[in-house]
Scaffold this motif. Structure first.
Motif, short mmCIF file in Angstrom:
data_model
loop_
_atom_site.label_atom_id
_atom_site.label_comp_id
_atom_site.label_asym_id
_atom_site.label_seq_id
_atom_site.Cartn_x
_atom_site.Cartn_y
_atom_site.Cartn_z
N LEU A 29 -2.48 5.78 5.13
CA LEU A 29 -2.27 5.40 3.88
C LEU A 29 -1.65 3.39 4.69
O LEU A 29 -1.67 3.23 3.00
CB LEU A 29 -0.31 5.82 4.37
N ALA A 33 -2.19 0.70 1.37
CA ALA A 33 -0.41 0.09 1.29
C ALA A 33 -1.16 -1.79 1.69
O ALA A 33 -0.79 -2.69 0.41
CB ALA A 33 0.43 0.63 2.24
N TYR A 34 -1.79 -1.56 2.28
CA TYR A 34 -1.98 -3.47 2.57
C TYR A 34 -3.22 -3.46 1.57
O TYR A 34 -2.98 -4.55 1.15
CB TYR A 34 -3.71 -3.36 4.09
N GLN A 66 1.18 -2.37 -8.60
CA GLN A 66 0.41 -2.00 -7.22
C GLN A 66 2.14 -1.89 -6.30
O GLN A 66 2.22 -1.69 -5.06
CB GLN A 66 -0.21 -3.35 -7.06
N HIS A 69 3.02 1.34 -6.28
CA HIS A 69 1.73 2.23 -5.07
C HIS A 69 2.56 1.92 -3.47
O HIS A 69 2.37 3.21 -3.37
CB HIS A 69 0.48 1.41 -5.08
N LEU A 70 2.96 0.68 -3.53
CA LEU A 70 3.15 0.48 -1.90
C LEU A 70 3.76 0.40 -1.59
O LEU A 70 4.73 1.62 -0.32
CB LEU A 70 3.27 -0.78 -2.08
N GLU A 71 5.35 1.25 -2.26
CA GLU A 71 6.30 1.86 -2.36
C GLU A 71 6.21 3.03 -2.08
O GLU A 71 6.83 3.95 -1.86
CB GLU A 71 7.10 1.84 -3.39
N ARG A 72 5.14 4.19 -2.64
CA ARG A 72 5.16 5.24 -2.74
C ARG A 72 4.25 5.42 -1.91
O ARG A 72 4.78 6.78 -0.53
CB ARG A 72 4.41 6.21 -3.87
N VAL A 73 3.50 4.73 -1.14
CA VAL A 73 2.82 5.04 0.55
C VAL A 73 3.88 4.62 1.31
O VAL A 73 4.45 5.36 1.78
CB VAL A 73 2.04 4.22 0.77
N ARG A 74 4.69 4.06 1.51
CA ARG A 74 5.67 4.28 2.29
C ARG A 74 6.39 4.92 2.31
O ARG A 74 6.74 5.34 3.61
CB ARG A 74 6.41 2.94 1.52
N LEU A 84 6.13 1.56 7.73
CA LEU A 84 4.90 1.39 7.10
C LEU A 84 3.58 -0.56 7.25
O LEU A 84 2.98 -0.35 7.18
CB LEU A 84 5.68 0.62 5.81
N MET A 88 0.42 -0.95 8.35
CA MET A 88 -0.36 -1.72 8.02
C MET A 88 -0.91 -2.31 8.64
O MET A 88 -2.05 -3.55 8.98
CB MET A 88 0.12 -2.78 6.97
#
Length: 233
Positions: A29, A33-34, A66, A69-74, A84, A88
């Motif tokens: 994850l 995220a990165y 993007q 996506h980052l927020e969902r992974v966070r 997070l 990363m």
């Protein structure tokens, strides 16, 4: 003598394998995220050099996805009790090295960077995600399935080649350079991160044949992308 009271199931200590899988899940994850962060930056830079207003709007929209996506992974990392930024951090150098070694020289190379470079990374994540928990796997598959930018890239790269066939050779070399750097960084990350290695190897331990097949599939997916761009027979 009194009976021995067994601890409740949820109080048992996790096994080494479970610890590795959790660490690998957080690593996966964190890498995604990165990757979303760097794709956001790349798309924003490409948008600044886009030839038309319509292209600028399209790339701005892609860039915004993007961030989503980052927020969902966070949020999924938070559910797993992970941070997070911490997740990363281990991938900062690998991604930044990839950036440094693959700086696009123009608009078409920038488009290919996202389609070919990020596409290879996404294929790698999909291979690793096969062994994570169902909730994480569903999230990863959903995030990686967002390929709405693919048609845009293919259309513009093919149009660029049609307008000037001489660029095809340069772009073909650029695609090989991108996948070479991506493959190198993927192998480096897989070796450096024990948790990711455990996920990639599977439950049965080290399986060199299976790992080699995984990377062969990654190269095969890359070849398919290059064919779609008209840059490989």
């Amino acid at each position: 003598m009194s009976d021995v009271i067994e601890p409740p199931e949820d109080a048992r200590h996790p096994t080494v394998r479970e610890e590795e899988v959790r660490a690998g899940t957080v690593d996966l994850l964190g890498a995604i995220a990165y990757g979303a962060l760097t794709a956001y930056e790349r798309l924003a830079q490409d948008g600044a050099g886009a030839p038309t207003l319509a292209d600028k709007v399209t790339l701005a929209t892609m860039s915004g996805r993007q961030v989503h996506h980052l927020e969902r992974v966070r949020d999924r990392l938070a559910e797993l009790g992970a941070d997070l930024m911490g997740a990363m951090e281990p991938f900062h150098r690998a991604f930044d090295d990839f950036h440094a070694h693959t700086r696009p020289k123009d608009w078409l190379e920038g488009l290919m960077w996202v389609y070919v470079g990020s596409g290879f990374a996404d294929d790698f994540y999909a291979e690793v995600a096969v062994t994570v928990d169902p909730a994480t796997r569903a999230l990863v598959e959903d995030v990686l399935s967002d390929t709405r930018h693919d048609d845009f890239v293919v259309e513009h790269v093919r149009a660029g080649i049609e307008a000037d066939p001489r660029v095809a050779g340069r772009l073909a070399l650029w695609g090989r350079r991108l996948v070479g750097e991506a493959l190198s960084q993927a192998q480096r990350v897989a070796v450096d991160r024990v948790g990711l290695t455990a996920l990639l190897m599977g439950a049965e331990g080290v399986d060199v044949v299976a790992v080699n097949k995984t990377f062969s599939r990654l190269v095969g997916h890359h070849a398919a992308r290059m064919r779609r761009l008209g840059l490989q027979p």
